[in-house]
Design a protein around this motif. Sequence first.
Motif, short mmCIF file in Angstrom:
data_model
loop_
_atom_site.label_atom_id
_atom_site.label_comp_id
_atom_site.label_asym_id
_atom_site.label_seq_id
_atom_site.Cartn_x
_atom_site.Cartn_y
_atom_site.Cartn_z
N LEU A 93 10.60 -4.55 -2.12
CA LEU A 93 10.51 -5.93 -1.63
C LEU A 93 11.85 -6.39 -1.07
CD1 LEU A 93 8.38 -7.45 -4.53
CD2 LEU A 93 7.67 -7.36 -2.12
N LYS A 94 12.93 -6.07 -1.78
CA LYS A 94 14.26 -6.46 -1.33
C LYS A 94 14.65 -5.72 -0.05
CE LYS A 94 17.38 -7.01 -4.60
NZ LYS A 94 18.17 -6.75 -5.84
N ARG A 95 14.24 -4.47 0.06
CA ARG A 95 14.53 -3.69 1.26
C ARG A 95 13.83 -4.30 2.47
NH1 ARG A 95 17.67 -1.03 4.61
NH2 ARG A 95 16.64 0.64 5.75
N PHE A 96 12.58 -4.66 2.32
CA PHE A 96 11.85 -5.30 3.41
C PHE A 96 12.54 -6.60 3.83
CE2 PHE A 96 8.81 -8.68 4.49
CZ PHE A 96 8.33 -8.18 5.69
N ALA A 97 12.91 -7.41 2.84
CA ALA A 97 13.56 -8.69 3.15
C ALA A 97 14.88 -8.48 3.88
CB ALA A 97 13.78 -9.48 1.86
N SER A 98 15.65 -7.48 3.48
CA SER A 98 16.94 -7.23 4.13
C SER A 98 16.76 -6.79 5.58
CB SER A 98 17.75 -6.20 3.36
OG SER A 98 17.18 -4.92 3.45
N LEU A 99 15.68 -6.06 5.85
CA LEU A 99 15.41 -5.65 7.24
C LEU A 99 14.98 -6.84 8.09
CD1 LEU A 99 13.62 -2.24 6.60
CD2 LEU A 99 15.85 -2.60 7.69
N ILE A 100 14.25 -7.78 7.50
CA ILE A 100 13.91 -9.01 8.22
C ILE A 100 15.19 -9.77 8.54
CG2 ILE A 100 12.80 -11.28 8.01
CD1 ILE A 100 10.79 -9.12 8.59
N ARG A 101 16.13 -9.78 7.60
CA ARG A 101 17.42 -10.43 7.86
C ARG A 101 18.15 -9.72 9.01
NH1 ARG A 101 21.34 -10.69 2.87
NH2 ARG A 101 21.15 -8.43 3.15
N ASP A 102 18.09 -8.39 9.02
CA ASP A 102 18.71 -7.65 10.13
C ASP A 102 18.08 -8.03 11.46
OD1 ASP A 102 20.25 -6.38 8.23
OD2 ASP A 102 19.10 -4.51 8.27
N ALA A 103 16.76 -8.18 11.45
CA ALA A 103 16.07 -8.57 12.68
C ALA A 103 16.49 -9.97 13.11
CB ALA A 103 14.55 -8.51 12.48
N GLY A 104 16.65 -10.86 12.15
CA GLY A 104 17.11 -12.20 12.46
C GLY A 104 18.48 -12.18 13.11
N THR A 105 19.38 -11.35 12.58
CA THR A 105 20.72 -11.22 13.16
C THR A 105 20.65 -10.75 14.60
OG1 THR A 105 21.66 -10.70 10.99
CG2 THR A 105 22.95 -10.06 12.92
#
Length: 202
Positions: A180-192
């Motif tokens: 779950l945390k890995r998915f969220a961090s990738l969404i953050r990367d996409a946001g960046t």
Amino acid sequence: TDYLPNQPNNDRRRAYLKLAADMLVDDLHYLVESWDPKSRNSYAAAFRLLNQREALGRIMNGVAQLAGQELAINRLATALDAKDRAQLTSRFSATSYQDFVFALRGVRNVWTGDFGDDARPGLSVIVNRVDPALAQRIVHALNNAEESIALLQIPLERETLPAAPNSAARQDAERAIADLKRFASLIRDAGTKMGVAVYLPN
């Protein structure tokens, strides 16, 4: 027979059930109205007035925080560490597992834009335009998170929370948290990549 009238305990049960049902109906009406785009005071109407960057930021923050903060940390990790069912989403109905499953299904709906018969462009379309490889990693991470949640030992209150640190049940839960945390961090990367700030705890 617990609700047959004209008996003291039964009459109290009948009154309580009627009051609880009325409150539930009121809450459901409020929820529907809050998201009705035809209502000027609804969140849906206000959301449509936002500029595109702000709207995209809210969507991405919502998805990332639901998966990486609310489900992974606030609910599952906290409940595991404390061995406390009160930290789960539905401690009274014992449907916390279903809550995890359907919360992630909602995340997938936002990612794909697929809401049953009503299919529209989702976040995946936008991310894929900016970074196709990252979009694929996000899909893979979401699949992993769903698979991990599906493997949780249920009921969570009896099978997962009291499990020993080296048990299969505990390892399954730890994997779900990590995914779950890995998915969220990738969404953050996409946001960046898109110039949108996605806020997650360290």
